[in-house]
Structure formats: C-alpha cells, structure tokens
Design a protein around this motif. Structure first.
Motif, PDB file in Angstrom:
ATOM      1  N   ASN A  47      10.446 -37.151  12.922  1.00  0.00           N
ATOM      2  CA  ASN A  47       9.208 -36.878  13.634  1.00  0.00           C
ATOM      3  C   ASN A  47       8.990 -37.955  14.694  1.00  0.00           C
ATOM      4  O   ASN A  47       9.380 -39.101  14.533  1.00  0.00           O
ATOM      5  CB  ASN A  47       8.019 -36.856  12.666  1.00  0.00           C
ATOM      6  N   THR A  48       8.344 -37.577  15.784  1.00  0.00           N
ATOM      7  CA  THR A  48       8.125 -38.513  16.884  1.00  0.00           C
ATOM      8  C   THR A  48       6.894 -39.376  16.672  1.00  0.00           C
ATOM      9  O   THR A  48       6.552 -40.182  17.541  1.00  0.00           O
ATOM     10  CB  THR A  48       7.978 -37.738  18.208  1.00  0.00           C
ATOM     11  N   ASN A  81       9.840 -27.486  18.784  1.00  0.00           N
ATOM     12  CA  ASN A  81       8.977 -28.359  17.990  1.00  0.00           C
ATOM     13  C   ASN A  81       8.925 -29.719  18.669  1.00  0.00           C
ATOM     14  O   ASN A  81       9.752 -30.576  18.407  1.00  0.00           O
ATOM     15  CB  ASN A  81       9.510 -28.478  16.557  1.00  0.00           C
ATOM     16  N   ASP A 124       7.248 -32.233  18.210  1.00  0.00           N
ATOM     17  CA  ASP A 124       7.012 -33.379  17.327  1.00  0.00           C
ATOM     18  C   ASP A 124       8.294 -33.897  16.681  1.00  0.00           C
ATOM     19  O   ASP A 124       8.236 -34.842  15.885  1.00  0.00           O
ATOM     20  CB  ASP A 124       6.013 -33.009  16.229  1.00  0.00           C
ATOM     21  N   ARG A 125       9.424 -33.281  16.985  1.00  0.00           N
ATOM     22  CA  ARG A 125      10.695 -33.722  16.399  1.00  0.00           C
ATOM     23  C   ARG A 125      11.660 -34.163  17.478  1.00  0.00           C
ATOM     24  O   ARG A 125      11.630 -33.671  18.604  1.00  0.00           O
ATOM     25  CB  ARG A 125      11.322 -32.594  15.578  1.00  0.00           C
ATOM     26  N   LYS A 126      12.521 -35.087  17.078  1.00  0.00           N
ATOM     27  CA  LYS A 126      13.547 -35.576  17.978  1.00  0.00           C
ATOM     28  C   LYS A 126      14.840 -35.778  17.199  1.00  0.00           C
ATOM     29  O   LYS A 126      14.814 -36.050  15.995  1.00  0.00           O
ATOM     30  CB  LYS A 126      13.113 -36.902  18.625  1.00  0.00           C
ATOM     31  N   ARG A 127      15.952 -35.631  17.871  1.00  0.00           N
ATOM     32  CA  ARG A 127      17.271 -35.870  17.278  1.00  0.00           C
ATOM     33  C   ARG A 127      17.911 -37.055  17.999  1.00  0.00           C
ATOM     34  O   ARG A 127      18.069 -37.025  19.226  1.00  0.00           O
ATOM     35  CB  ARG A 127      18.143 -34.627  17.363  1.00  0.00           C
ATOM     36  N   GLU A 183      17.482 -36.981  12.573  1.00  0.00           N
ATOM     37  CA  GLU A 183      16.374 -36.156  13.048  1.00  0.00           C
ATOM     38  C   GLU A 183      15.085 -36.656  12.407  1.00  0.00           C
ATOM     39  O   GLU A 183      15.022 -36.873  11.189  1.00  0.00           O
ATOM     40  CB  GLU A 183      16.609 -34.688  12.690  1.00  0.00           C
ATOM     41  N   GLU A 229      14.778 -34.147  22.346  1.00  0.00           N
ATOM     42  CA  GLU A 229      13.577 -33.601  21.726  1.00  0.00           C
ATOM     43  C   GLU A 229      13.740 -32.103  21.529  1.00  0.00           C
ATOM     44  O   GLU A 229      14.360 -31.404  22.336  1.00  0.00           O
ATOM     45  CB  GLU A 229      12.348 -33.891  22.588  1.00  0.00           C
ATOM     46  N   ASP A 230      13.162 -31.638  20.425  1.00  0.00           N
ATOM     47  CA  ASP A 230      13.225 -30.218  20.095  1.00  0.00           C
ATOM     48  C   ASP A 230      12.226 -29.466  20.958  1.00  0.00           C
ATOM     49  O   ASP A 230      11.019 -29.751  20.939  1.00  0.00           O
ATOM     50  CB  ASP A 230      12.902 -30.018  18.609  1.00  0.00           C
ATOM     51  N   THR A 248      13.648 -36.597   8.768  1.00  0.00           N
ATOM     52  CA  THR A 248      13.596 -35.225   8.265  1.00  0.00           C
ATOM     53  C   THR A 248      14.972 -34.629   7.988  1.00  0.00           C
ATOM     54  O   THR A 248      15.106 -33.732   7.162  1.00  0.00           O
ATOM     55  CB  THR A 248      12.848 -34.318   9.259  1.00  0.00           C
TER      56      THR A 248
END
Length: 308
Positions: A263-264, A191, A193-196, A261, A187-188, A221
């Motif tokens: 959004n969660t 941010n 709300d984002r994950k890789r 990548e 997880e970022d 994304t």
C-alpha cells in the motif's frame, strides 16, 4: 538412544531464561534417566527384589548417589567430544558502500553463558580490550536484528554480547559491499493505493555467501516469492510484525531480483542481512584463541536498512 539424544539436545537448550536454564535441563535429564533405568532393569526386579529389600543395599545406593552428585560438579563440563558451542559474528553495519561500524558479537547455545567462557579463556577478553576484573554490567548486549542472518537459529540462545572492534575498517580498492538496488516503482492504475516495487540485491564482491535474509516491515500485500503468497508474519524480540525471506547462497549468473507489492500509505522498511563465510585477519586471530573444548562457529554479517 533416547537418553543420549536428549542429552545432546539439552546441551543446546540455551533459550531457557536464567536462572531456570541451569535447572530445567538437569530435571528433564534426571527424570529421563530414571525412566530409562526403570525400563531397562524392571524385568530384574523380581529376581533382585530380595537384595533391594535389604537396608544396607539401599543405604549403599543412596550414599553412592550422593557421592556422585557431589563429585561430578568438580569436573570440567566440556571436552573435545562434548564441546561448548559458541557463535562468533563479525558484524558490519553498512550504508551503501560505507561501513558505519564493525563489532564482534558472541553468543552461546547452553545455560553456561559468556562469563563462564571468559573466565576460562583469558586470552579472548584480552584480545577484545577488556580490563582484568571488568564488570559484565558495562558490556553491551547485541542489539535487536544482530543475528537476523541466521534466524530462527538465534532463538536457541537467550542473550548475546557485543564488543567493539576498536579499529576503523577501510575497504579495499576492489571490495564492494552487499546492498539493495531500487530498480523501478509502478503504481496500480486500477488501485492507486497500491504500488509494485522492483528490487535487486547486489552481493558486491563477496564470494562465500551462505545466506541473505530480508526482513520486511510495513504494509506489504504481496511479493514475487512463494507463488506470490505471504507467510505468517514473524515477531522477533518484541518488534513489529514483519515478513522474513531467506535466499540461500549467491546467484552466480546475476543478482537476486524480485518485486514487492504494498500500500502507498506508508513506506516499507527492508532490512538486509548477508552472512559470508570469509573472515578478516582479526576475526581469524580471535577465532584461534578459543580452546579445543569450544566448538566456535564464525562468520561475517553485513547489515543494512532501507525505506522504499
């Protein structure tokens, strides 16, 4: 050259819906033939003008055209030099190392659909377990995503049909199916709300892989392909917008590794299609049942879906 090239291309124009597919190609060929004839013979019109002005000559040419139009449909439209193009796919639906289903999918590349083929090749429907005089209304069409491994070639035909293999497929002891391995999720911090997601594609024990296709649907994304830039989303068969990536061949040193990548808010749906040139014995037997006037391309496709 213009006329011959267009004739070959019109022979593969199977993406025109019926019943227009039977007429559009003929109209285009007729207009092109007239245009080519005018270009070739227009310098002779001043010389042959007196002959063409005779009513007998005009009546003879019209009668010859009508005779040719009535006789030509009586000939079989395909031969070894201009074959009927058929696509045969052995489709395996998999989950992990289990085969959920194995079917045959068939499609053609011109306006003469599969009923024409089965009418002239009785051994094929017999092999597929179809009763004589069966109705095509009882035959299932191939589900969406069946031909994902050859996308966008699948846009060249309108419809395809699925036939049950009729027997249960048992994996060999040393056989492994292609599948996706989820390596890690990060997880970022800046941010949340984002994950890789780090992903790996294992081709299993396949040796003749032609292509692997990823169809990713969801809040994607970025990814590690194409300089981390996403292409324009594709819409296949009226489905939701998705991103399609093709990996050619098989990495001989290690598995294909990449990251996604997203959004969660929602999970990503990743559909994997792997096309292999190797055929099993039953598919090879079915392939040999097609006559010489049918240029049949065959392959084995492994389909699986994942939520990550």
């Amino acid at each position: 050259m213009l006329w011959q090239t267009l004739q070959e291309k019109m022979g593969m124009a199977g993406s025109i819906p019926h019943p227009f597919g039977f007429f559009v190609a003929d109209i285009i060929m007729a207009a092109t033939s007239g245009y080519v004839v005018i270009l070739a013979l227009s310098p002779l019109i001043p010389v042959a003008g007196i002959w063409l002005a005779s009513s007998r000559i005009v009546l003879f040419l019209v009668s010859l055209s009508i005779l040719g139009a009535s006789v030509s449909p009586q000939f079989f439209p395909y031969n070894t030099y201009a074959p009927k193009r058929i696509l045969l796919q052995r489709t395996f639906s998999t989950q992990g190392q289990r085969i959920l289903g194995a079917d045959y999918d068939l499609a053609v590349f011109d306006a003469n659909s599969l009923p024409f083929v089965f009418k002239n090749v009785e051994a094929v429907p017999k092999f597929l377990g179809l009763e004589p005089g069966f109705s095509w209304k009882t035959v299932s069409k191939s589900p969406s995503g069946t031909w994902m491994a050859i996308y966008p070639i699948s846009r060249l035909f309108v419809e395809s049909y699925r036939f049950s293999a009729g027997n249960k497929v048992v994996l060999k002891d040393d056989q492994r199916l292609p599948h996706i391995i989820l390596q890690n999720v990060k997880e970022d911090i800046l941010n949340p709300d984002r994950k890789r997601i780090y992903v790996e594609i294992d081709m299993g024990s396949l040796h003749e892989v032609w292509a692997s296709v990823l169809n990713i649907t969801g809040p994607l994304t970025s990814w590690s392909f194409s300089d981390e830039r996403l292409p324009v989303p594709e819409v296949v068969n009226g489905g939701p917008p998705s991103y399609i990536c093709r990996l050619s061949g098989k990495d001989t040193s290690e598995n294909w590794k990449f990251w996604l990548e997203a959004n969660t808010s929602k999970p990503l749906q990743v559909d994997l299609a792997v096309l292999d040139h190797e055929l099993d014995d039953d598919t090879r037997t079915l392939l040999h049942l097609f006559p010489s006037w049918a240029a049949t391309i065959a392959g084995s496709t492994y389909l699986s879906s994942y939520l990550i």
